[in-house]
Scaffold this motif. Sequence first.
Motif, PDB file in Angstrom:
ATOM      1  N   TYR A 115       0.738  -1.271  -0.185  1.00 41.97           N
ATOM      2  CA  TYR A 115      -0.033   0.041  -0.109  1.00 41.97           C
ATOM      3  C   TYR A 115       0.985   1.313   0.056  1.00 41.97           C
ATOM      4  CZ  TYR A 115      -3.191  -3.647   1.784  1.00 41.97           C
ATOM      5  OH  TYR A 115      -3.928  -4.590   2.139  1.00 41.97           O
ATOM      6  N   ALA A 116       0.302   2.271  -0.484  1.00 32.58           N
ATOM      7  CA  ALA A 116       0.904   3.592  -0.238  1.00 32.58           C
ATOM      8  C   ALA A 116      -0.293   4.558  -0.031  1.00 32.58           C
ATOM      9  CB  ALA A 116       1.502   4.074  -1.980  1.00 32.58           C
ATOM     10  N   ILE A 117       0.207   5.820   0.625  1.00 34.71           N
ATOM     11  CA  ILE A 117      -0.671   6.807   0.958  1.00 34.71           C
ATOM     12  C   ILE A 117      -0.194   8.159   0.396  1.00 34.71           C
ATOM     13  CG2 ILE A 117      -1.781   7.937   3.170  1.00 34.71           C
ATOM     14  CD1 ILE A 117      -1.149   5.805   4.854  1.00 34.71           C
ATOM     15  N   ARG A 118      -1.006   8.888  -0.346  1.00 33.74           N
ATOM     16  CA  ARG A 118      -0.349   9.898  -1.036  1.00 33.74           C
ATOM     17  C   ARG A 118      -0.580  10.910   0.214  1.00 33.74           C
ATOM     18  NH1 ARG A 118      -3.908   9.619  -6.548  1.00 33.74           N
ATOM     19  NH2 ARG A 118      -2.847   7.762  -7.678  1.00 33.74           N
ATOM     20  N   ASP A 119       0.231  12.095  -0.234  1.00 35.67           N
ATOM     21  CA  ASP A 119       0.278  13.302   0.680  1.00 35.67           C
ATOM     22  C   ASP A 119      -1.112  13.802   0.622  1.00 35.67           C
ATOM     23  OD1 ASP A 119       2.852  12.843   1.077  1.00 35.67           O
ATOM     24  OD2 ASP A 119       3.360  14.521  -0.450  1.00 35.67           O
ATOM     25  N   GLU A 121      -3.737  12.563   2.186  1.00 36.28           N
ATOM     26  CA  GLU A 121      -4.772  11.614   1.919  1.00 36.28           C
ATOM     27  C   GLU A 121      -5.192  10.803   3.294  1.00 36.28           C
ATOM     28  OE1 GLU A 121      -5.105   9.278  -1.375  1.00 36.28           O
ATOM     29  OE2 GLU A 121      -6.320  10.825  -2.340  1.00 36.28           O
ATOM     30  N   THR A 122      -4.710  11.242   4.500  1.00 37.31           N
ATOM     31  CA  THR A 122      -5.245  10.944   5.982  1.00 37.31           C
ATOM     32  C   THR A 122      -6.220  12.103   6.257  1.00 37.31           C
ATOM     33  OG1 THR A 122      -3.380  11.569   7.074  1.00 37.31           O
ATOM     34  CG2 THR A 122      -3.408   9.425   6.112  1.00 37.31           C
ATOM     35  N   ASN A 140      -6.752   6.932   2.812  1.00 36.68           N
ATOM     36  CA  ASN A 140      -6.953   6.546   1.741  1.00 36.68           C
ATOM     37  C   ASN A 140      -5.637   5.918   1.182  1.00 36.68           C
ATOM     38  OD1 ASN A 140      -9.387   8.015   1.551  1.00 36.68           O
ATOM     39  ND2 ASN A 140      -8.703   9.446   0.016  1.00 36.68           N
ATOM     40  N   ARG A 142      -3.689   3.433  -1.472  1.00 36.52           N
ATOM     41  CA  ARG A 142      -3.502   2.884  -2.817  1.00 36.52           C
ATOM     42  C   ARG A 142      -2.795   1.759  -3.043  1.00 36.52           C
ATOM     43  NH1 ARG A 142      -6.615   6.726  -5.814  1.00 36.52           N
ATOM     44  NH2 ARG A 142      -6.798   8.745  -4.477  1.00 36.52           N
ATOM     45  N   LYS A 144      -0.570  -1.570  -4.061  1.00 31.29           N
ATOM     46  CA  LYS A 144       0.454  -1.649  -5.180  1.00 31.29           C
ATOM     47  C   LYS A 144       0.190  -3.262  -5.823  1.00 31.29           C
ATOM     48  CE  LYS A 144       3.616   1.095  -2.541  1.00 31.29           C
ATOM     49  NZ  LYS A 144       5.001   1.236  -1.964  1.00 31.29           N
ATOM     50  N   ASP A 147      -2.650   0.669  -7.998  1.00 30.25           N
ATOM     51  CA  ASP A 147      -3.052   2.024  -7.722  1.00 30.25           C
ATOM     52  C   ASP A 147      -4.391   2.082  -7.247  1.00 30.25           C
ATOM     53  OD1 ASP A 147      -2.120   4.761  -6.842  1.00 30.25           O
ATOM     54  OD2 ASP A 147      -2.829   5.354  -8.864  1.00 30.25           O
ATOM     55  N   LEU A 149      -7.957   2.595  -5.295  1.00 27.06           N
ATOM     56  CA  LEU A 149      -8.211   3.196  -4.096  1.00 27.06           C
ATOM     57  C   LEU A 149      -9.131   2.305  -2.772  1.00 27.06           C
ATOM     58  CD1 LEU A 149      -8.598   5.714  -2.277  1.00 27.06           C
ATOM     59  CD2 LEU A 149     -10.599   6.486  -3.453  1.00 27.06           C
TER      60      LEU A 149
END
Length: 323
Positions: A115-119, A121-122, A140, A142, A144, A147, A149
């Motif tokens: 998982y990744a969390i974009r800037d 998105e918390t 939120n 994303r 891997k 990508d 949601l």
Amino acid sequence: MAAHHIAFWNVENLFDVEDSPRRSDKLQRALGRELAGWNQAQLDAKIAQLAWIIRQLNDGAGPDLLGVCEVENAHVLGLLRDALAPLGRDYRIAHADTADQRGIDVAFLYDGARYAIRDGETFSHFVMRRTATRDLFQVNLRTKPSDRLLVVIGNHWPSRSGGQAESAAYRAIAGETLAYFHERIRQIHGKDVAVLAMGDFNDEPFDPSLSDYALAERQAQKVLNAHTPRLLNLMWPTVGAALGTHYYNNHANVLDQFLVSKGLLTGASGFGARTGSVRVEQFPEMVDAGDYPDPIRFGRGDDANLGGYSDHYPISVVIDEDD
């Protein structure tokens, strides 16, 4: 098809040490003598006990995503993450300090390989109450490499202290808050967005805070056919089995729950919840030897039981993702 193993656990008062420099003077005064005797040795033992159970989840692979509540700060979350190192996962922390009067928060540990969390998105969603309480914590994620949601919302609703009926209005407010942000998420990301709400709701699936205010249904068809955003409560079979996530006065209470959106039922989000995969994780060493399967508490200070864990059991669910 990729499977995501997701768990949630109320880890019961995972506080920093008694005189921690990471605690504000205001919070130190509010806690008073509650943390008397809570030293580094006890904290280390508590972390080791929690990590032992978490490492057994997902058939010994550990969860891909773990929601927790009753954690004081990022420091203790870091200690817990480090204790999970034998799993070989790249666990990362999503956490935000809240204004809760006891300083306990909701947070997530997530595998950075998955998982990744974009800037930006918390999100902390403030629950209106006369005295400070935990926010709803939205992340939120994303996945891997797709990508896609996946929105997760951690909950720890106001407790029943002072009486279940007397405190019910506070949990109704929390339920309304969850329903409001569920609707906002759909407006922003579309009606098929995958939303998974999890947490210790301090009420059971049949209580009004969940059924009437959070709009959490027992029947999937009501979620699929409703004109207003609704959630399916995956814990109803657990209620029917008289299996509790928390025990009080020898009664099994299902306070810890997973709620899923329409997009997790239809598969239109790219994800599909395995509705029958929900488990209350009662490993034998966690269960009291008495007449009722109470979880063995760790406690704190002079009342600490170094062989205990928490007053709640973890819960888990599997969500599939399309290739």
